[in-house]
Design a protein around this motif. Structure first.
Motif, PDB file in Angstrom:
ATOM      1  N   PRO A  44       0.817  -1.220   0.000  1.00 33.62           N
ATOM      2  CA  PRO A  44       0.000   0.000   0.000  1.00 33.62           C
ATOM      3  C   PRO A  44       0.847   1.265   0.000  1.00 33.62           C
ATOM      4  CG  PRO A  44      -0.105  -1.112   2.133  1.00 33.62           C
ATOM      5  CD  PRO A  44       0.583  -2.046   1.192  1.00 33.62           C
ATOM      6  N   GLY A  45       0.515   2.169  -0.891  1.00 33.28           N
ATOM      7  CA  GLY A  45       1.179   3.461  -0.941  1.00 33.28           C
ATOM      8  C   GLY A  45       0.453   4.469  -0.067  1.00 33.28           C
ATOM      9  N   PRO A  46       0.782   5.754  -0.189  1.00 29.38           N
ATOM     10  CA  PRO A  46       0.084   6.786   0.589  1.00 29.38           C
ATOM     11  C   PRO A  46      -1.423   6.741   0.348  1.00 29.38           C
ATOM     12  CG  PRO A  46       2.045   7.691  -0.449  1.00 29.38           C
ATOM     13  CD  PRO A  46       1.856   6.309  -1.017  1.00 29.38           C
ATOM     14  N   ARG A  47      -2.194   6.814   1.436  1.00 33.17           N
ATOM     15  CA  ARG A  47      -3.655   6.782   1.387  1.00 33.17           C
ATOM     16  C   ARG A  47      -4.176   5.487   0.788  1.00 33.17           C
ATOM     17  NH1 ARG A  47      -6.525   9.132   4.513  1.00 33.17           N
ATOM     18  NH2 ARG A  47      -8.228   9.342   3.025  1.00 33.17           N
ATOM     19  N   GLN A  48      -3.480   4.379   1.036  1.00 35.47           N
ATOM     20  CA  GLN A  48      -3.944   3.073   0.593  1.00 35.47           C
ATOM     21  C   GLN A  48      -3.960   2.095   1.765  1.00 35.47           C
ATOM     22  OE1 GLN A  48      -1.400   1.987  -2.786  1.00 35.47           O
ATOM     23  NE2 GLN A  48      -3.135   2.408  -4.151  1.00 35.47           N
ATOM     24  N   VAL A  49      -4.781   1.048   1.616  1.00 40.79           N
ATOM     25  CA  VAL A  49      -4.968   0.053   2.668  1.00 40.79           C
ATOM     26  C   VAL A  49      -4.962  -1.342   2.037  1.00 40.79           C
ATOM     27  CG1 VAL A  49      -6.502  -0.779   4.497  1.00 40.79           C
ATOM     28  CG2 VAL A  49      -6.381   1.675   3.993  1.00 40.79           C
ATOM     29  N   ARG A  50      -4.256  -2.263   2.672  1.00 38.46           N
ATOM     30  CA  ARG A  50      -4.298  -3.667   2.239  1.00 38.46           C
ATOM     31  C   ARG A  50      -5.238  -4.430   3.159  1.00 38.46           C
ATOM     32  NH1 ARG A  50       0.359  -7.121  -0.505  1.00 38.46           N
ATOM     33  NH2 ARG A  50      -0.593  -9.203  -0.460  1.00 38.46           N
ATOM     34  N   SER A  99      -2.229  -4.027   6.359  1.00 41.68           N
ATOM     35  CA  SER A  99      -1.256  -2.939   6.486  1.00 41.68           C
ATOM     36  C   SER A  99      -1.837  -1.674   5.870  1.00 41.68           C
ATOM     37  CB  SER A  99       0.069  -3.299   5.813  1.00 41.68           C
ATOM     38  OG  SER A  99      -0.132  -3.626   4.447  1.00 41.68           O
ATOM     39  N   VAL A 100      -1.266  -0.542   6.238  1.00 40.02           N
ATOM     40  CA  VAL A 100      -1.735   0.740   5.712  1.00 40.02           C
ATOM     41  C   VAL A 100      -0.544   1.558   5.230  1.00 40.02           C
ATOM     42  CG1 VAL A 100      -3.740   0.754   7.244  1.00 40.02           C
ATOM     43  CG2 VAL A 100      -1.652   1.925   7.946  1.00 40.02           C
ATOM     44  N   ALA A 109      -6.466   0.757  11.156  1.00 42.61           N
ATOM     45  CA  ALA A 109      -5.116   0.285  11.476  1.00 42.61           C
ATOM     46  C   ALA A 109      -5.066  -1.221  11.272  1.00 42.61           C
ATOM     47  CB  ALA A 109      -4.769   0.640  12.920  1.00 42.61           C
ATOM     48  N   PRO A 110      -3.873  -1.801  11.150  1.00 42.28           N
ATOM     49  CA  PRO A 110      -3.757  -3.249  10.997  1.00 42.28           C
ATOM     50  C   PRO A 110      -4.535  -4.002  12.080  1.00 42.28           C
ATOM     51  CG  PRO A 110      -1.645  -2.242  10.561  1.00 42.28           C
ATOM     52  CD  PRO A 110      -2.549  -1.140  11.051  1.00 42.28           C
ATOM     53  N   GLY A 111      -5.274  -5.016  11.639  1.00 42.83           N
ATOM     54  CA  GLY A 111      -6.100  -5.798  12.551  1.00 42.83           C
ATOM     55  C   GLY A 111      -7.544  -5.353  12.622  1.00 42.83           C
ATOM     56  N   ASP A 112      -7.851  -4.138  12.123  1.00 42.75           N
ATOM     57  CA  ASP A 112      -9.225  -3.639  12.166  1.00 42.75           C
ATOM     58  C   ASP A 112     -10.107  -4.388  11.170  1.00 42.75           C
ATOM     59  OD1 ASP A 112      -8.470  -1.787  14.020  1.00 42.75           O
ATOM     60  OD2 ASP A 112      -8.642  -0.034  12.699  1.00 42.75           O
ATOM     61  N   VAL A 129      -6.615  -1.131  -1.643  1.00 40.69           N
ATOM     62  CA  VAL A 129      -7.608  -0.150  -2.073  1.00 40.69           C
ATOM     63  C   VAL A 129      -7.262   1.226  -1.520  1.00 40.69           C
ATOM     64  CG1 VAL A 129      -9.425  -1.895  -2.171  1.00 40.69           C
ATOM     65  CG2 VAL A 129      -9.112  -0.585  -0.075  1.00 40.69           C
ATOM     66  N   GLY A 130      -7.893   2.240  -2.074  1.00 35.06           N
ATOM     67  CA  GLY A 130      -7.761   3.574  -1.532  1.00 35.06           C
ATOM     68  C   GLY A 130      -8.389   3.661  -0.154  1.00 35.06           C
ATOM     69  N   ALA A 131      -7.883   4.589   0.650  1.00 33.00           N
ATOM     70  CA  ALA A 131      -8.377   4.706   2.031  1.00 33.00           C
ATOM     71  C   ALA A 131      -9.872   4.974   2.078  1.00 33.00           C
ATOM     72  CB  ALA A 131      -7.605   5.812   2.757  1.00 33.00           C
ATOM     73  N   GLY A 132     -10.396   5.692   1.081  1.00 29.90           N
ATOM     74  CA  GLY A 132     -11.828   5.970   1.055  1.00 29.90           C
ATOM     75  C   GLY A 132     -12.677   4.763   0.765  1.00 29.90           C
ATOM     76  N   CYS A 133     -12.035   3.660   0.356  1.00 34.63           N
ATOM     77  CA  CYS A 133     -12.768   2.436   0.022  1.00 34.63           C
ATOM     78  C   CYS A 133     -12.926   1.490   1.204  1.00 34.63           C
ATOM     79  CB  CYS A 133     -12.066   1.701  -1.117  1.00 34.63           C
ATOM     80  SG  CYS A 133     -12.160   2.536  -2.711  1.00 34.63           S
ATOM     81  N   VAL A 134     -12.496   1.902   2.394  1.00 29.11           N
ATOM     82  CA  VAL A 134     -12.700   1.068   3.575  1.00 29.11           C
ATOM     83  C   VAL A 134     -13.421   1.877   4.651  1.00 29.11           C
ATOM     84  CG1 VAL A 134     -10.771  -0.484   3.177  1.00 29.11           C
ATOM     85  CG2 VAL A 134     -10.401   1.581   4.490  1.00 29.11           C
ATOM     86  N   VAL A 135     -14.402   1.237   5.251  1.00 30.23           N
ATOM     87  CA  VAL A 135     -15.177   1.822   6.349  1.00 30.23           C
ATOM     88  C   VAL A 135     -15.083   0.865   7.529  1.00 30.23           C
ATOM     89  CG1 VAL A 135     -17.455   2.637   7.074  1.00 30.23           C
ATOM     90  CG2 VAL A 135     -16.760   2.878   4.684  1.00 30.23           C
ATOM     91  N   PRO A 136     -14.801   1.347   8.740  1.00 27.44           N
ATOM     92  CA  PRO A 136     -14.750   0.440   9.891  1.00 27.44           C
ATOM     93  C   PRO A 136     -16.026  -0.379  10.018  1.00 27.44           C
ATOM     94  CG  PRO A 136     -13.889   2.596  10.489  1.00 27.44           C
ATOM     95  CD  PRO A 136     -14.482   2.747   9.116  1.00 27.44           C
ATOM     96  N   ALA A 137     -15.875  -1.680  10.201  1.00 21.83           N
ATOM     97  CA  ALA A 137     -17.041  -2.549  10.349  1.00 21.83           C
ATOM     98  C   ALA A 137     -17.687  -2.317  11.711  1.00 21.83           C
ATOM     99  CB  ALA A 137     -16.630  -4.013  10.205  1.00 21.83           C
TER     100      ALA A 137
END
Length: 360
Positions: free
Chosen positions: A24-30, A68-69, A77-80, A139-147
């Motif tokens: 993941p690059g800046p503003r990205q999430v794996r 990872s972020v 954050a990782p694990g979320d 994905v981009g950070a905007g593509c993940v929402v905390p469950a």
């Protein structure tokens, strides 16, 4: 390398292959996927009804845990545990500026980027931004929402599309009021979520309409008080007969076919509302004459992503799940691995079942 479902070209058979994801690059999430729903929009992408770049990794309705972020990611954050948001809003365009984030002009710009590569170096796009038919995705950070807490993560994947769409069609687009009558056309994954949402809204009469008699039990379990078999006769006439000859207050079309949209319109009472959720092709032409538009005084509206804002609406849906008003597991009629996606597409073409859930 991770396993993924790849669409090599429009109309081509799906392939399950290894892909290489970047860090993941800046503003990205794996994200490591726990589950992904198989949606009709994935089928629409594979057959060309929705035009986005290929070859692509399909899947857009998913949930999982953060691996990872990249830099500048602060909301997870990782694990979320997270839910994927396939239509992230940019916050800058005109629709976003007036609060209509589901119509964001830049929602699909991510689909044009290079998401991953195959072992031979072939570049792959993320089909609907998030590429959820894979063991992991970036994905981009905007593509993940905390469950939301208290919701099983596998079933929570359905919140990311089917349930947001169905709930929003009822509560945001059609604005169903307690005591009203509602007809829902199509009892697939989105249709079943729409039926449950109509029940939550307090609709008095809820008519499910489908071409498959096997759908009746599913529809009634989701909240339908009546079931109409669309292939058995004049559907609109039968629906009007169930409502004292008037027609329903609200019709919600979840199929995306011209004939079904026309029937939904004709099933709606004078002054009622018809909402179209289904995604049809350009060749699906619906016609109206000028006099009937005046005479019937009905409202016909489209509905994108349930007119929802995931950040606003997911906590509301979670409350309904925790209270037992919304049954996510009841939407799922089959659970498969990645090798079951092609079969799920075939079932959708044939009108079988509700939602298929890919579990990792």
């Amino acid at each position: 390398m991770v396993r993924a479902v790849v669409l090599p070209a429009i109309g081509s058979p799906l392939e399950i292959t290894d892909i290489e994801l970047p860090e993941p690059g800046p503003r990205q999430v794996r994200v490591r996927l726990v589950a992904a729903g198989v949606c009709h929009s994935d089928l629409s992408l594979s057959d060309g009804t929705l035009r986005l770049p290929v070859p692509a990794v399909l899947g857009h309705e998913g949930a999982g845990t953060v691996v990872s972020v990249g830099a500048d990611v602060t909301h997870v954050a990782p694990g979320d545990a997270v839910i994927l948001n396939w239509a992230p809003s940019c916050g800058r365009c005109h629709p976003c500026g007036i609060g209509e984030v589901w119509l964001c002009a830049d929602a699909f710009t991510g689909a044009a980027g290079v998401h991953a590569r195959t072992a031979d170096g072939t570049e792959l796009h993320p089909g609907l931004n998030v590429a959820a038919f894979a063991e992991e995705t970036v994905v981009g950070a905007g593509c993940v929402v905390p469950a939301p807490a208290g919701v099983p993560l596998a079933e929570a994947a359905l919140l990311g599309c089917a349930v947001l769409t169905g709930y929003g069609a009822v509560h945001h687009s059609a604005r169903v009021r307690a005591g009203e009558s509602v007809a829902v056309f199509g009892a697939g994954g989105v249709g079943l979520a729409t039926l449950q949402s109509a029940r939550i809204a307090g609709a008095a009469t809820i008519v499910a309409v489908d071409v498959s008699p096997e759908k009746e039990a599913l529809a009634r379990a989701a909240g339908a008080t009546e079931f109409v078999l669309a292939s058995s006769g004049p559907t609109a006439k039968e629906i009007r007969a169930l409502t004292g000859g008037q027609g329903v207050d609200v019709s919600i079309e979840c199929v995306g076919r011209a004939a079904t949209i026309r029937t939904a319109w004709e099933s709606t009472r004078r002054g009622g509302r018809t909402t179209v959720v289904g995604i049809g092709g350009k060749d699906e032409q619906v016609t109206f004459n000028a006099l009937e538009i005046f005479h019937w005084g009905r409202t016909l509206s489209g509905c994108v992503y349930g007119n929802c804002d995931p950040v606003r609406d997911l906590p509301v849906l979670a409350d309904h799940v925790r209270a037992g008003r919304l049954d996510l597991a009841g939407l799922v009629t089959e659970r498969v691995g990645l090798d079951g996606v092609a079969g799920a597409f075939e079932n959708m073409v044939r009108g079988r079942g509700g939602r298929t859930l890919v579990e990792f």
